[in-house]
Design an enzyme around this catalytic site. Structure first.
Site, mmCIF file in Angstrom:
data_model
loop_
_atom_site.group_PDB
_atom_site.id
_atom_site.type_symbol
_atom_site.label_atom_id
_atom_site.label_comp_id
_atom_site.label_asym_id
_atom_site.label_seq_id
_atom_site.Cartn_x
_atom_site.Cartn_y
_atom_site.Cartn_z
ATOM 1 N N GLY A 105 -17.873 2.118 -0.236
ATOM 2 C CA GLY A 105 -16.632 1.465 -0.640
ATOM 3 C C GLY A 105 -16.279 0.186 0.115
ATOM 4 O O GLY A 105 -15.253 -0.442 -0.181
ATOM 5 N N GLY A 112 -7.040 9.497 -8.938
ATOM 6 C CA GLY A 112 -6.003 9.031 -8.021
ATOM 7 C C GLY A 112 -5.889 7.515 -8.102
ATOM 8 O O GLY A 112 -6.350 6.892 -9.069
ATOM 9 N N GLY A 113 -5.300 6.915 -7.062
ATOM 10 C CA GLY A 113 -5.055 5.479 -7.067
ATOM 11 C C GLY A 113 -6.324 4.654 -7.216
ATOM 12 O O GLY A 113 -6.402 3.761 -8.068
ATOM 13 N N SER A 128 0.852 -1.194 0.000
ATOM 14 C CA SER A 128 0.000 0.000 0.000
ATOM 15 C C SER A 128 0.882 1.235 0.000
ATOM 16 O O SER A 128 2.091 1.137 -0.221
ATOM 17 C CB SER A 128 -0.975 -0.067 1.198
ATOM 18 O OG SER A 128 -2.001 0.886 1.001
ATOM 19 N N ASN A 149 -0.846 -3.638 -5.906
ATOM 20 C CA ASN A 149 -1.229 -3.758 -4.486
ATOM 21 C C ASN A 149 -1.055 -5.189 -3.967
ATOM 22 O O ASN A 149 -1.253 -5.443 -2.785
ATOM 23 C CB ASN A 149 -2.655 -3.255 -4.235
ATOM 24 C CG ASN A 149 -3.711 -4.281 -4.611
ATOM 25 O OD1 ASN A 149 -3.500 -5.102 -5.498
ATOM 26 N ND2 ASN A 149 -4.849 -4.236 -3.944
ATOM 27 N N LYS A 203 2.845 1.664 -3.745
ATOM 28 C CA LYS A 203 2.096 1.033 -4.836
ATOM 29 C C LYS A 203 2.638 1.362 -6.232
ATOM 30 O O LYS A 203 2.652 0.511 -7.111
ATOM 31 C CB LYS A 203 0.622 1.455 -4.769
ATOM 32 C CG LYS A 203 -0.173 0.734 -3.701
ATOM 33 C CD LYS A 203 -1.558 1.342 -3.577
ATOM 34 C CE LYS A 203 -2.617 0.351 -3.917
ATOM 35 N NZ LYS A 203 -3.982 0.801 -3.585
ATOM 36 N N TYR A 222 -15.410 4.710 2.447
ATOM 37 C CA TYR A 222 -16.272 3.889 3.300
ATOM 38 C C TYR A 222 -16.231 4.333 4.759
ATOM 39 O O TYR A 222 -16.750 3.648 5.640
ATOM 40 C CB TYR A 222 -15.910 2.404 3.188
ATOM 41 C CG TYR A 222 -14.437 2.114 3.392
ATOM 42 C CD1 TYR A 222 -13.923 1.937 4.659
ATOM 43 C CD2 TYR A 222 -13.585 2.022 2.304
ATOM 44 C CE1 TYR A 222 -12.581 1.692 4.839
ATOM 45 C CE2 TYR A 222 -12.233 1.762 2.473
ATOM 46 C CZ TYR A 222 -11.742 1.603 3.743
ATOM 47 O OH TYR A 222 -10.403 1.357 3.918
HETATM 48 P P1 NAD Z 1 -5.544 9.734 -4.116
HETATM 49 O O1 NAD Z 1 -4.908 10.732 -3.194
HETATM 50 O O2 NAD Z 1 -4.706 8.864 -4.951
HETATM 51 O O3 NAD Z 1 -6.575 10.529 -5.090
HETATM 52 C C1 NAD Z 1 -7.381 11.564 -4.591
HETATM 53 C C2 NAD Z 1 -8.444 11.944 -5.632
HETATM 54 O O4 NAD Z 1 -9.351 12.877 -5.014
HETATM 55 C C3 NAD Z 1 -7.890 12.655 -6.875
HETATM 56 O O5 NAD Z 1 -8.678 12.343 -7.997
HETATM 57 C C4 NAD Z 1 -8.076 14.135 -6.519
HETATM 58 O O6 NAD Z 1 -8.151 14.969 -7.666
HETATM 59 C C5 NAD Z 1 -9.407 14.066 -5.811
HETATM 60 N N1 NAD Z 1 -9.637 15.215 -4.919
HETATM 61 C C6 NAD Z 1 -8.909 15.550 -3.818
HETATM 62 N N2 NAD Z 1 -9.436 16.669 -3.255
HETATM 63 C C7 NAD Z 1 -10.510 17.019 -4.007
HETATM 64 C C8 NAD Z 1 -11.464 18.064 -3.942
HETATM 65 N N3 NAD Z 1 -11.419 18.988 -2.977
HETATM 66 N N4 NAD Z 1 -12.438 18.115 -4.878
HETATM 67 C C9 NAD Z 1 -12.507 17.180 -5.869
HETATM 68 N N5 NAD Z 1 -11.624 16.163 -5.993
HETATM 69 C C10 NAD Z 1 -10.645 16.087 -5.076
HETATM 70 O O7 NAD Z 1 -6.502 8.878 -3.176
HETATM 71 P P2 NAD Z 1 -7.041 7.392 -3.450
HETATM 72 O O8 NAD Z 1 -6.089 6.426 -2.871
HETATM 73 O O9 NAD Z 1 -7.442 7.279 -4.862
HETATM 74 O O10 NAD Z 1 -8.327 7.382 -2.496
HETATM 75 C C11 NAD Z 1 -9.517 8.088 -2.845
HETATM 76 C C12 NAD Z 1 -10.635 7.632 -1.902
HETATM 77 O O11 NAD Z 1 -10.896 6.247 -2.107
HETATM 78 C C13 NAD Z 1 -10.304 7.761 -0.420
HETATM 79 O O12 NAD Z 1 -11.494 8.139 0.247
HETATM 80 C C14 NAD Z 1 -9.892 6.356 -0.027
HETATM 81 O O13 NAD Z 1 -10.129 6.086 1.334
HETATM 82 C C15 NAD Z 1 -10.828 5.551 -0.878
HETATM 83 N N6 NAD Z 1 -10.323 4.215 -1.195
HETATM 84 C C16 NAD Z 1 -11.196 3.185 -1.053
HETATM 85 C C17 NAD Z 1 -10.802 1.914 -1.385
HETATM 86 C C18 NAD Z 1 -11.773 0.793 -1.213
HETATM 87 O O14 NAD Z 1 -11.367 -0.378 -1.267
HETATM 88 N N7 NAD Z 1 -13.049 1.080 -1.040
HETATM 89 C C19 NAD Z 1 -9.503 1.659 -1.877
HETATM 90 C C20 NAD Z 1 -8.634 2.744 -2.021
HETATM 91 C C21 NAD Z 1 -9.066 4.013 -1.671
#
Ligand code: NAD
Length: 287
Positions: free
Chosen positions: A257, A135-136, A69, A94, A73, A236
């Site tokens: 999520g 994002g990721g 993680s 991952n 990643k 989530y």
């Molecule tokens: P990341 O930091 O890689 O990406 C963040 C994303 O949010 C980008 O697209 C960014 O542009 C956007 N963003 C940030 N601030 C913003 C704002 N004010 N307005 C609009 N867009 C905005 O993060 P990530 O790892 O992709 O995680 C994103 C979400 O997904 C988190 O809430 C994380 O907890 C969740 N997540 C869930 C799972 C799952 O299995 N359900 C897995 C990974 C991540």
């Protein structure tokens, strides 16, 4: 635990930093115990500075594999022997699987998302998806959805450091899959309304709705939703975001999520053990 671990027990790791908060060790160890499988899953504090040594250690100790993680990643791929097609397209890993010393990198986040849809009787194959995020999490979903046969994906993101990644994802999807992907500015709310109106499913793949952006929504108000639209949150925690409550008020089917989190783990579990994770049992334990 002491009774369960023997000289034969196989080790699976999780390499990330920070990582002590993770629910993955509890999830996998519960599943191993429930099925009587002789594996143990442990979290290791590994960052970019110790990642190469950690992967060498995985090889030397003949570990079955590992989860990876943040912040590792997008970095770990260079230390592995092979990548799955999705990991290659995402530029992220991952899950590492060690098959007789050959280390393969997979990304199961998108697989988990697609499986969570199936588990909720949502069939997006051949249909159009609109998704916010680059994002990721969002990238993994976009790539897997395109590989699995989603017909069209409209991606919205703000003009931040993730914009270039969104452009790259759109380019790769259009070049390497049969899906048509288009990128739009998330600040263009009329375009967002148009694309959502034309879609079967809308996904919030950003961190908006979760701390520190709790109480916020990428969709400005209820008028963007119609009852037939399926609305999915990748966050989530909290379980219910502002966006999901708005969508529910309109009568949309929604999902958070948690399913994606469970099924990304189940996909990794299958890769390491060859066995299905006991999903119904895990849902009871996680709730
Ligand atoms: P990341 O930091 O890689 O990406 C963040 C994303 O949010 C980008 O697209 C960014 O542009 C956007 N963003 C940030 N601030 C913003 C704002 N004010 N307005 C609009 N867009 C905005 O993060 P990530 O790892 O992709 O995680 C994103 C979400 O997904 C988190 O809430 C994380 O907890 C969740 N997540 C869930 C799972 C799952 O299995 N359900 C897995 C990974 C991540």
């Amino acid at each position: 635990m002491a009774e369960r671990i023997t000289g034969h027990t196989e080790l699976i790791g999780l390499m990330a930093y920070p990582i002590r908060h993770s629910s993955s060790p509890a999830m996998h160890n519960e599943a191993f115990a429930y099925l009587g499988l002789d594996y143990a899953y442990l979290a290791f504090e590994v960052d970019n500075s110790t990642l190469e040594d950690a992967v060498k250690g995985l090889r030397a100790l003949k570990m079955v594999g590992s989860n990876v993680s943040m912040p590792n990643k997008t970095v770990v791929g260079q230390y592995l022997d092979k990548l799955s097609p999705a990991a290659e397209l995402c530029g992220a890993v991952n899950t590492i699987v060690n098959e007789d010393g050959v280390l393969t990198g997979h990304i199961t986040d998108g697989i988990g998302f697609m499986q969570a849809l199936k588990d909720n009787d949502i069939d997006v194959i051949g249909k159009k998806m609109t998704i916010a995020g680059a994002g990721g999490a969002a990238t993994a979903i976009e790539i897997q959805a395109a590989l699995d046969g989603v017909k069209e994906i409209s991606i919205f993101n703000i003009h931040d450091k993730f914009w270039a990644n969104a452009e790259e994802t759109v380019r790769k999807i259009n070049e390497k899959t049969n899906c048509k992907a288009t990128l739009y500015d998330l600040d263009d709310k009329e375009k967002l309304r148009e694309e959502m109106n034309d879609s079967y499913i809308f996904v919030n793949g950003t961190g908006v709705g979760m701390k520190p952006l709790e109480g916020m929504s990428v969709v400005p108000d209820k008028s963007f939703f119609r009852p037939e639209l399926i609305v999915i949150d990748v966050p989530y925690s909290p379980l219910e975001t502002k966006m999901r409550s708005m969508a529910k008020e309109v009568g949309c089917k929604t999902m958070n999520g948690l399913g994606m989190m469970l099924f990304q783990g189940a996909a990794a579990f299958k890769l390491w053990t060859g066995k299905e994770m006991p999903i119904e049992h895990m849902k009871e334990v996680l709730n």
